[in-house]
Structures are given as structure tokens and as C-alpha cells.
Motif scaffolding. Structure first.
Motif, mmCIF file in Angstrom:
data_model
loop_
_atom_site.group_PDB
_atom_site.id
_atom_site.type_symbol
_atom_site.label_atom_id
_atom_site.label_comp_id
_atom_site.label_asym_id
_atom_site.label_seq_id
_atom_site.Cartn_x
_atom_site.Cartn_y
_atom_site.Cartn_z
ATOM 1 N N THR A 157 118.012 -25.277 -12.297
ATOM 2 C CA THR A 157 116.671 -24.928 -12.799
ATOM 3 C C THR A 157 116.700 -23.705 -13.688
ATOM 4 O O THR A 157 117.618 -22.894 -13.638
ATOM 5 C CB THR A 157 115.697 -24.572 -11.653
ATOM 6 N N ASP A 188 111.095 -24.196 -5.827
ATOM 7 C CA ASP A 188 112.142 -24.365 -6.831
ATOM 8 C C ASP A 188 113.503 -24.664 -6.226
ATOM 9 O O ASP A 188 114.464 -24.907 -6.948
ATOM 10 C CB ASP A 188 112.259 -23.099 -7.686
ATOM 11 N N ALA A 191 115.021 -28.369 -6.789
ATOM 12 C CA ALA A 191 115.394 -28.629 -8.172
ATOM 13 C C ALA A 191 116.676 -27.893 -8.555
ATOM 14 O O ALA A 191 117.433 -28.362 -9.405
ATOM 15 C CB ALA A 191 114.259 -28.220 -9.107
ATOM 16 N N SER A 192 116.941 -26.754 -7.929
ATOM 17 C CA SER A 192 118.142 -26.003 -8.291
ATOM 18 C C SER A 192 119.395 -26.723 -7.814
ATOM 19 O O SER A 192 120.473 -26.528 -8.354
ATOM 20 C CB SER A 192 118.094 -24.602 -7.688
#
Ligand SMILES: Nc1ncnc2c1ncn2[C@@H]1O[C@H](COP(=O)(O)OP(=O)(O)O)[C@@H](O)[C@H]1O
Ligand SMILES: [Mg+2]
Lengths: 822, 231
Positions: A157, A188, A191-192
Motif C-alpha cells: 500500500t 490498511d 492491503a499492505s
């Protein structure tokens, strides 16, 4: 102007020119400066980073685990009426453009934190970063050249940096609390792609509630705490963060004990000498009608006046030095420090007052006891050793003041004893050497016989002087060398092909891709799987029952272990006993690290039982391996045969070396495998060495102050000894020696003493450093030629110069006068 | 104001003994000394060195306590007073002059003379001090420091300092011992002039036959006995 005030003023004007008053003033000044410095710095560090408080913890209690915290725990907390929020913290490379750095990422959810506050610049409306955003600390900003609004990459991300993190609670435990930190919203995380099952991270559950709720939940948790879980509460003796910092602070405080001790000794001797010089004067004042009371007041006033001036100057220099040191530390500290408590500004003045009053009261009270009739006899007045009890009480009180200032009474007492005994032994050795050095000289030199006589006569003084000089020089050189050389020497010993990068959290499906990436770049790397497990049994019976308390302390028994498997011996390990299994095995086998086996008393053929994520596995010890723990290779206490372990979920670890010109590969690697955790050893070592240097600078600063104190002490005692020598020299001159000869006699003595002290300091310092090398760094000791040159020269120069300065040549005329005056 | 005992003595010593603890046995200086001094009298004590003259002087001045016997000044028994009382008594009635002057080096001649008055809180200290410096002939040296004065001048400052408090009794221990003959003569002259003018009782120790002969009475201390020498 009243008579007392005038007398006081005149008296002080005259006395300020004497060595004893100068020594007294400087020693007190240094003591006040140093205590102010340490008190302020210590308080700020403690409030900001060390002391366990709700605002440092970010909660009333924190449950920390190596594994994701089960929902059950949150449910239990909610049932107990506690608020909770969860945090995940892990090291990760983050990058911006071509730059990257290792930082500590905190994944948080609102509300966060439960106690204390996060400070950001610019101030933010929300309590945590919004999804897609990150708050980062100043060190991240500067190292990656970021400004607000820039983007950073975390795994797969991209995040917008919309605030700089100024201070935040809940920094995590251990060394990670010192890495530059980044705060990211939990939204987040997925997604990372960084955190996969089995990844290394610290999972925390922050909890808050009323005191009763917290206490009862603490009791409840303590009973059901898993092996991988730890509980931090405000009462826990083991602080969560700042452990290393607390030891650093203690180290500085202990260093300062030496300075305080020296200044106390200097003040004591100055006052003793001063009060002796005042006996006749006091007798005169009494004969002129002054009362004992007002005379004591006069001298106490004088001390108080000196104290008031010094308290002001000393506190100011202390504050200035504190500014300097905290600026040194600023770049290294995780966050800016809070202001100290107001009263801390007065600690130095307080300690100074205690020093002057407690050391000054006995001789001052003694002054009022002088007898006027001494004026008739015109001789040196020797007051009886009255007030021994008072002196003792004052000394004990002073000790109490100093120890309570240092806040580590036991360690300080031990150090104190060590210094006193060490000093006494060193002093005696030096004096012994001096005696035996001079005897052969006496036959060669014109003044040899006199020199031998002199050495015998002055042995007390030589003992004190050399003890102080040797201790100081030794400490100073050890601190100086360990400041930079220690780590450098250690690094120099590391073979050139030692890996400088680790990659952890490699998922099984990523190994192939990573292997070919490294192969393409011609970087050799060995991959090791890791499975977590705990040793539970030995030869079928619970292991805990079979071990002594010391054995149970061992690393391998008090926590979960990283286990690996392999069907061939790791290339960087050596076989100590037994053989590696060949190919497939029919029964579970393990290879055990030799030192662990020795400490736990394990032999070939013993069967260890493991708890692997709830499954019991037993395996027989097939061989013992020697492991070089500092080789920067993945190393394991226990390695299984492949068939036994490969059914368990594992992550992989590898390490490799990138040469200077290959550094670009690290960036590429992060870009191609964003979810991997790449750890740059060089950067970590750099951080460590910065710490060591700063710590070394700070303690060198303190030792420099003690060196000034030590010099004052030396000048003071030297002066005392020289007064005696001047008299002796004058006598010799009237008996036919010339001025040059008597001066040479003094210089010869001082030069011998100086060179000897320097030499002894060099020997001891080299010994201490060698011990550090062997025990701390595990490398061969090295000679520091610089020390062998610098120490004898410096000490030789110091003694000689101060001797020459203090003792000017006497003319025959002056000699007669001196003799008559005696 | 002159103080008198009922029998007319300002100073009276009765069977005074003094001994010091020495290495093996006690050093007994004297065992039963008696002495009476009338107001305004001048008395010289002579004797060989080590006879105990200075010790006797400190006993008479209340600086030290006798091992036995009584010393009365103006009818008051010193041994019945405590240290503080004796000190207060001394500061009211007694002054000293020493062999080695004992001026405070960092104070000027004027300040040295003024000091005892200031200690007593006298408002007129400066005028008094100036007056006395003039009497000893040092009006041109008032702002000089002891190091800038000769031995004789220093002793004259000390004399001014002794008289400035108008003492009843003045004790001097070999006041000319550190001076050459001629200067010593001048100092003696001065001392006796002032003594006569101000009716002070003067008790002094000396080796100097000239000085002794200027006193009204002279006693010799020898082997622990005092013998009055007729002049
Ligand atoms: N405080 C003391 N303790 C012991 N001995 C003392 C003390 N004071 C004086 N003496 C001794 O008493 C003797 C007489 O001393 P002093 O009175 O000074 O004699 P003088 O003034 O006649 O020369 C000396 O031998 C001296 O050593
Ligand atoms: Mg005498």
C-alpha cells in the motif's frame, strides 16, 4: 555596614585567593552542576520514557502476545467491564522514492490510546490516522526526506503522511520502542499484505477501567496467562519500554558518584585545611571580645554566602549542560522529552547545601572551641579531636543525601565500597612501587638519598594522590575506549562475508520467487523454515520438574522457541557430538545446540517433547551442534528432521550479504516483495553505535567533571605537601644546597609519581577493556597503544606542571624568612 | 569606673595550681600561687623560658581554668562562671597585647583598631579608633595594612587596639620580644604613658630588664614559686 559584615567581606576577599577556597568553590560548583544536570535529565527521561505510567502505557494495563490475541480475551475484558483496543506492532521496511528505512509500524484501531495522548504536528481531529494515511516520527521524516503530504510505501500500500508524530504512549516493549515509529489505521493492514499467519509481530490488547476492575482482571489474567502472553500493569516491576534507557541512566548516575565523592573529599579537605588556618585568627577574634556564637555565625554565613553564589552559577551551568546532553540524545530518543518537575531545578542547590553544611559544620563548630591562650604561645593550635560523633553523624547524613539522590542505593554502595577498597589497594601498590623504584636510583643520583627519604616521609600523601589519579585515569580511559572503539573493534572482527540483511516473514509460497531473485543477483542465501513450539517433556516426564531453578531460567525453557527443520546440517554450524541424519528418517530426530544441551544436561539419545500449536511431538536427540550466535546467520536451538515438522505451518527466514555497490538490490527486493520484512543489520548497528557514542559522550562529560574535581583535590593536597617541602627546601638551602637542587628534588618526586600513576592506570584500563572484549563481545582482546603512551604522559605532565606552578624557586633570603616564620 | 574588691584588689589569685597531662607523669607548673594586684598598678612577671609565665597569664585573664585555687577579678570568682560568662566578662574588662602583634592582615590599621569596638556594637568606633591611632603616633598610617608597617608600628596599632575598649586590665605577653632594642624602648614608653594616663592595670611578661624596671612591681616565677622582687 556592621562589623560582622565588613569582616565577612574582607575575610572572604582574602580567602578567595587561597588554594583551599578555590578548590572548595570549584568542587562545590561541580557537584551542584552535576546533580542539577542528572536530576533534570533523569526526571525528563523517566517521565517521558522510563517510568511506567498510564500515559506511557497508553492504558491501565496491556496484554502483550507473540500470537494474535484471541477474541476470547476481548470478550473476557468486555465482561469484566473494561474498555479495550488492539494494537499490532512489527518492524518493517518502509520506502519513499529510492530511500528506505527500518521502522516500527503500529497498526491501531479507534479508540486509541485509552490513556494519555498522542501529539501530532499539525494537530489532528481524529484520534488515529484515517485509512490511507500515516503519522510518522521526525526521524522517519528526516531520513526519508519527507514533508507533510508525501507518500510512503508500506508493503503493497501507499500511505499519505499527513502528520508528524511528536509523542505517543504505547511504544511497545524492548528495543522496538526505540526504532522510529509509524502509526497506521488497521483498515490498511490487509492491503499492505505484510502480516500473514505466522508472521512475527507483537500483538497487544490495551485495557482500561476502574482500579477495581483492572485489579480483578489482573488477578484473573495472571492465572490464565499463556506462554506467549505477558501482562504489563502500572505495578509490574519489569517496565515495558525504556529498560535499556533506565540502565543507561543508572550507569550515568553511578558514574557521577565518583565525581560527587571526589568533590566531597575535596570540600572536606579544603575545609579542614581552611579551619586549621583559621585557628589563630579565631583565637584573636575571641580575645577581641567576639562571642563564640557570633564567630560560628560568621563562618557559617561565609559558607552560606559561597553556597548561594555557587547554587546560582552551578544550577545555571547544570541547566545548560542538560540542554546540551538532551540535544545530543534528541536525535536518538523516540520522542521529545517532557519538562522536568519544578523542584528538580533545585536538587543541585540542595545537594550543594548538604555538602557544605554537613562537611562545614564540624570544623566550624571546632573553630569556636579554640583557646585564646594559644596566642601567647604563638604555636600552631591543635584542637583535640572533639566532635568525632558530630563528624560521623554528618558523614552518614551526607551519604544518605547522596545515595538518595542517586536513587540506586545498593549499586551505589557497592560501587562506593569498590572504589574505596580499590583506591586503598592501588594507592598502597603505587607507594610500594615508588619506594622500590627509588632505591636503585638513590645510588646514581646526587639527590637520590634525599629522594628516598622524601618518599618515605610523604608516603601517606603519595598513597592518596596515586589512588585518586589511577582510579580517575582508568575510568576515563575505559569510558573513552568503549565509547567508539569497542563496537568498531567488534565490527572489524566480523568476517567480510557476514550477512548484513535478514529477511523474515517469508511465506512458503514466496520462497521460490525470492530464491530466484537472489540467485539472479548472485547473492547466496540459505532459507530456513520456522515453526514455533515449546519444550514440555524430557524422556517422557514434564521437563520443569527435572530442572533446577537456574536451568529453568534458560532462554529455551521460559518461552516459545523458533524451531526449524532440515535434512542436512546448516553450513555455518559445527558438529560437536553425533551425526546428522541421512535423508528420510523413520522416527523423529532433532539436533540440539551444544551449549543449551550442556546447561540443561541433555545427552544424545534423550527424548524431548514439544508443544507445537497444541500438538504434542516427541523427538530423539541425534546430535549436538556448535553455534556462533554472533554470525548473523539464522540460528536455532533445535532443528528437526524434515518429515516431522514440515506438516506444520511455517514461515521462512534467510540472511545474506549485499556488498556496498549492491545496496540497490535491497530497494528492488522490497519493491518486488513488499510484504516481506527486510532487516538492515548495518542500520541497526549504526543505531546501536550512535547510542553507545552518545552514552559514552555523556559519561565522558561526567568524568571530565570528576577529572576537574580530582585535579582540585590533587592541587590541594599537593599544596599542603609543598608547604611542607618549601620549609624542608628552605632548610636544605640554608644548609648549603642550592635552589636548583631542592627544586629538582621536588620535580623528581612528582615526575616519578606521575609516570607511575599513568603506567598503572594504563595497565588496569587495558585489563578492564580486555575483560569487556572477552566477556561482553566474545572477541580477542587488543592492545591500545594510545593508552600506554597517553596515560603516563598525561599524568606525568599534570604532576610536573602543577608542582612547578605551585613551587616557585626560593631565594636564600626568602628561605631565612620562611624558617623564621615557622 | 574602677572596680574594686572589698579588700581593694582588682585581681586576686589564691593558691592557684596548674598541671598538664604529659607523656608519663603530669607536668605540674605550679601548685599554690597567690598574687594580688591593686587597680592602676603595673606588674611585671619575669622568669626563664618555660617557667610557666604565659600559662599563668592566661589563668589570670580567665582564658584557662586552674587545676585548683581561685582567681577573682573585681571580686568575682572566675571559676564560678561558665565559658560564655567568662568571655562576656573578659570582653568588658580585659585587653591583650601579644608578642607577635596578631593584627588581621586584610584590615587596615584603622579597621584593626576599630574592630573590637564594632564587635561590641559601638557607634563611635571610627572616631575612637582614629583618636587612639593618633595617641600612638600613627595618624599618618591609618589606612596602611599590617604588611606595609614595620614591627614597631604594628605593635603600636596593637596597643591602640588594646586601649580602644578602655579596659580595666591589660595583659601583655613579651610585647617587645619581637622588636629591636630601640623600637622596644619606644613601645615601652608609649605603653606606660597610656597606662598612667588612663589608670589601666597593666600586667606584663618580659625578659627585658628595662621594661621590668619601669613597672611598679616585679615578680619572678621560678620552679613554681612567685617571689616579689623589690625594685
Ligand atoms: N596546653 C598545654 N599542654 C601541655 N603543656 C603545656 C601547655 N601549655 C603550656 N605547656 C607547657 O608548660 C610549660 C610552660 O609554658 P609557658 O607558660 O608558655 O612558659 P613561658 O611562657 O614561661 O615560657 C612549657 O613546658 C609548655 O610546654
Ligand atoms: Mg611565654
Amino acid at each position: 555596614m556592621s562589623a560582622s559584615v565588613r569582616l565577612l567581606r574582607r575575610q572572604m576577599q582574602g580567602q578567595l585567593r587561597t588554594t583551599e577556597w578555590r578548590a572548595l568553590l570549584i568542587a562545590t560548583w561541580i557537584a551542584i552542576t552535576l546533580t542539577t544536570l542528572l536530576s533534570l535529565l533523569g526526571d525528563r527521561l523517566e517521565r517521558g520514557l522510563i517510568r511506567e505510567s498510564a500515559s506511557v502505557l497508553g492504558a491501565d494495563m496491556v496484554l502483550s502476545s507473540q500470537r494474535p490475541i484471541q477474541d476470547l480475551r476481548r470478550q473476557q475484558a468486555a465482561d469484566a467491564g473494561l474498555n479495550s483496543t488492539s494494537v499490532i506492532q512489527f518492524p518493517s521496511m518502509i520506502s519513499a522514492g529510492d530511500d528506505m528505512m527500518l521502522s516500527s509500524v503500529r497498526i491501531v484501531q479507534s479508540p486509541y490510546p485509552l490513556r494519555g495522548q498522542i501529539q501530532t504536528r499539525p494537530a489532528q481531529e481524529t484520534d488515529i490516522p484515517e485509512p490511507g494515511h500515516a503519522w510518522v516520527e521526525a526521524r522517519v521524516m528526516s531520513q526519508l526526506g519527507l514533508s507533510i503530504g508525501d507518500k510512503i510505501e508500506l508493503g503493497y500500500t501507499e500511505l499519505i503522511v499527513n502528520a508528524e508524530l511528536i509523542s505517543s504512549p504505547d511504544r511497545g516493549s524492548g528495543f522496538r520502542s526505540f526504532s522510529p515509529q509509524i502509526l497506521v489505521n488497521e483498515a490498511d493492514l490487509d492491503a499492505s499484505g505484510i502480516l500473514a499467519p505466522g508472521s512475527r509481530a507483537e500483538f497487544r490488547l490495551l485495557l482500561s477501567g476502574s482500579t477495581e476492575q483492572v485489579n480483578s482482571f489482573t488477578l484473573f489474567l495472571n492465572e490464565s496467562l499463556g506462554d506467549e502472553e505477558r501482562l504489563f500493569t502500572l505495578q509490574s516491576d519489569q517496565p515495558m519500554g525504556g529498560g535499556a534507557l533506565a540502565s543507561a541512566l543508572n550507569y550515568l548516575k553511578l558514574t557521577s558518584l565518583i565525581t560527587l565523592l571526589l568533590s566531597a573529599l575535596t570540600i572536606f579537605l579544603s575545609l579542614k585545611r581552611f579551619s586549621q588556618s583559621q585557628h589563630l585568627r579565631c583565637a584573636l577574634l575571641l580575645s577581641l571580645g567576639m562571642t563564640q556564637r557570633s564567630m560560628v555565625m560568621l563562618y557559617l554565613m561565609q559558607l552560606l554566602l559561597a553556597w548561594a553564589v555557587l547554587a546560582l552559577i552551578g544550577s545555571l551551568t547544570g541547566i545548560a549542560l542538560e540542554q546540551m546532553v538532551s540535544r545530543w540524545l534528541d536525535e536518538l530518543l523516540p520522542q521529545s522529552l517532557p519538562a522536568p518537575a519544578l523542584w528538580r531545578y533545585f536538587t543541585g542547590a540542595g545537594v550543594g547545601l548538604a555538602l557544605l553544611v554537613l562537611l562545614g559544620l564540624p570544623p566550624t563548630l571546632g573553630l569556636s572551641k579554640v583557646s585564646v591562650s594559644a596566642l601567647f604561645r604563638d604555636e600552631d593550635i591543635r584542637t583535640e579531636r572533639r566532635g568525632l560523633v558530630l563528624q560521623l553523624i554528618c558523614a552518614l547524613l551526607l551519604l544518605a543525601v547522596l545515595l538518595s539522590f542517586l536513587e540506586a542505593p545498593i549499586a551505589a554502595l557497592i560501587l562506593l565500597l569498590f572504589l574505596l577498597i580499590g583506591g586503598a589497594v592501588l594507592g598502597s601498590i603505587a607507594q610500594f612501587c615508588l619506594k622500590h623504584l627509588a632505591t636503585p636510583l638513590s645510588k646514581r643520583l646526587l639527590l637520590g638519598r634525599l629522594l628516598v627519604m622524601r618518599l618515605r616521609q610523604q608516603r601517606q600523601w603519595h598513597r592518596l594522590q596515586s589512588a585518586v589519579a589511577i582510579l580517575l585515569l582508568t575510568l576515563l580511559s575505559v569510558v573513552w575506549v568503549s565509547r567508539t572503539d569497542l563496537l568498531e573493534d567488534w565490527q572489524a572482527q566480523i568476517p567480510d562475508d557476514t550477512p548484513n540483511y535478514f529477511v523474515v516473514n517469508i511465506q512458503p509460497w514466496q520462497t521460490e520467487g525470492l530464491q530466484s531473485f537472489l540467485d539472479n543477483a548472485n547473492v547466496s542465501a540459505e532459507f530456513f523454515p520456522m515453526v514455533r513450539g515449546r519444550i514440555t517433556t524430557l524422556n517422557g516426564a514434564p521437563i520443569h520438574a527435572q530442572m533446577t531453578p537456574e536451568q529453568l531460567e534458560h532462554n529455551t525453557l521460559n518461552r516459545e522457541l523458533n524451531l526449524s527443520w532440515s535434512n542436512h546440517a546448516p553450513t555455518h554450524n559445527t558438529m560437536v557430538e553425533g551425526q546428522w541424519w541421512q535423508g528420510e528418517t523413520t522416527e523423529p530426530l532433532i539436533s540440539v545446540e551444544a551449549e543449551m544441551a550442556e546447561i540443561l544436561g541433555l545427552k544424545l539419545g534423550d527424548v524431548l517433547g514439544f508443544d507445537l500449536a497444541g500438538l504434542e511431538v516427541e523427538a530423539q536427540i541425534a546430535n549436538l551442534r556448535g553455534v556462533e550466535w554472533t554470525s548473523f546467520q539464522p540460528n536455532f536451538y533445535v532443528i528437526f528432521d524434515e518429515a516431522t515438522l514440515n506438516q506444520f505451518p511455517a514461515t521462512y527466514i534467510t540472511s545474506f550479504r549485499l556488498a556496498q555497490e549492491q545496496q540497490e538490490l535491497a530497494n528492488q527486493l522490497i519493491r518486488e516483495f513488499p510484504s516481506l520484512t527486510l532487516i538492515d543489520i548495518d542500520q541497526m548497528l549504526l543505531q546501536l553505535s550512535q547510542w553507545l557514542t552518545r552514552l559514552g559522550d555523556s559519561s565522558a562529560l561526567i568524568l571530565a567533571l570528576s577529572l576537574i574535581c580530582g585535579s582540585m583535590l590533587m592541587l590541594l593536597t599537593l599544596q599542603q605537601a609543598l608547604d611542607q617541602r618549601r620549609y624542608e627546601g628552605a632548610l636544605l638551602q640554608t644548609l648549603g644546597a642550592n635552589a636548583k637542587q631542592t627544586q629538582h628534588l621536588d620535580l623528581l618526586e612528582l615526575m616519578l609519581l606521575g609516570a607511575l600513576c599513568g603506567l598503572m592506570a594504563a595497565i588496569i584500563a587495558e585489563g578492564v577493556i580486555a575483560l569487556l572484549y572477552i566477556h561482553l563481545l566474545d572477541i580477542a582482546p587488543q592492545l591500545h597503544l594510545g593508552l600506554w603512551l597517553a596515560l603516563p604522559l598525561a599524568s606525568f605532565a599534570f604532576f610536573t606542571v602543577s608542582g612547578a606552578l605551585l613551587r616557585k624557586r626560593l631565594t636564600l633570603d626568602q628561605c631565612y624568612r620562611l624558617l623564621r616564620a615557622h | 569606673m574602677t572596680l574594686l574588691t572589698p579588700d581593694g584588689f582588682i585581681l586576686e589569685a589564691q593558691n592557684v595550681a596548674k598541671s598538664f597531662p604529659a607523656q608519663e607523669q603530669r607536668l605540674e607548673l605550679f601548685s599554690a600561687l597567690s598574687l594580688q594586684v591593686k587597680p592602676g598598678e603595673s606588674l611585671a612577671i619575669i622568669g626563664r623560658s618555660g617557667a610557666g609565665k604565659s600559662t599563668l597569664l592566661s589563668l589570670l585573664a580567665g582564658l584557662d581554668q586552674p587545676s585548683a585555687g581561685h582567681i577573682k577579678i573585681a571580686g568575682q570568682d572566675l571559676s564560678s562562671m561558665d565559658d560564655a560568662q567568662r568571655a562576656a566578662f573578659r570582653s568588658q574588662y580585659i585587653s591583650f597585647i601579644f608578642q607577635s602583634f596578631h593584627l588581621l592582615p586584610e584590615l587596615s590599621a584603622l579597621d584593626n583598631v576599630r574592630l573590637p569596638l564594632e564587635i561590641r556594637g559601638d557607634e563611635q568606633a571610627e572616631q575612637q579608633a582614629l583618636k587612639w591611632l593618633k595617641e600612638v603616633g600613627l595618624e599618618k598610617r591609618v589606612h596602611h595594612y599590617p604588611s606595609q608597617l614595620s614591627g614597631g608600628e604594628q605593635q603600636r596599632v596593637a596597643i591602640a587596639r588594646a586601649f580602644v575598649t578602655s579596659p580595666q586590665l591589660l595583659f601583655a605577653d613579651e610585647p617587645t620580644g619581637n622588636l629591636d632594642d630601640e623600637t622596644g624602648q619606644q613601645i615601652i614608653e608609649q605603653l606606660f604613658t597610656l597606662n598612667a594616663e588612663h589608670k589601666t592595670t597593666l600586667i606584663l611578661i618580659t625578659h627585658d630588664p628595662d621594661l621590668a624596671s619601669r613597672c611598679q612591681r616585679c615578680v619572678t616565677l621560678n620552679n613554681g614559686h612567685l617571689t616579689e622582687r623589690s625594685l
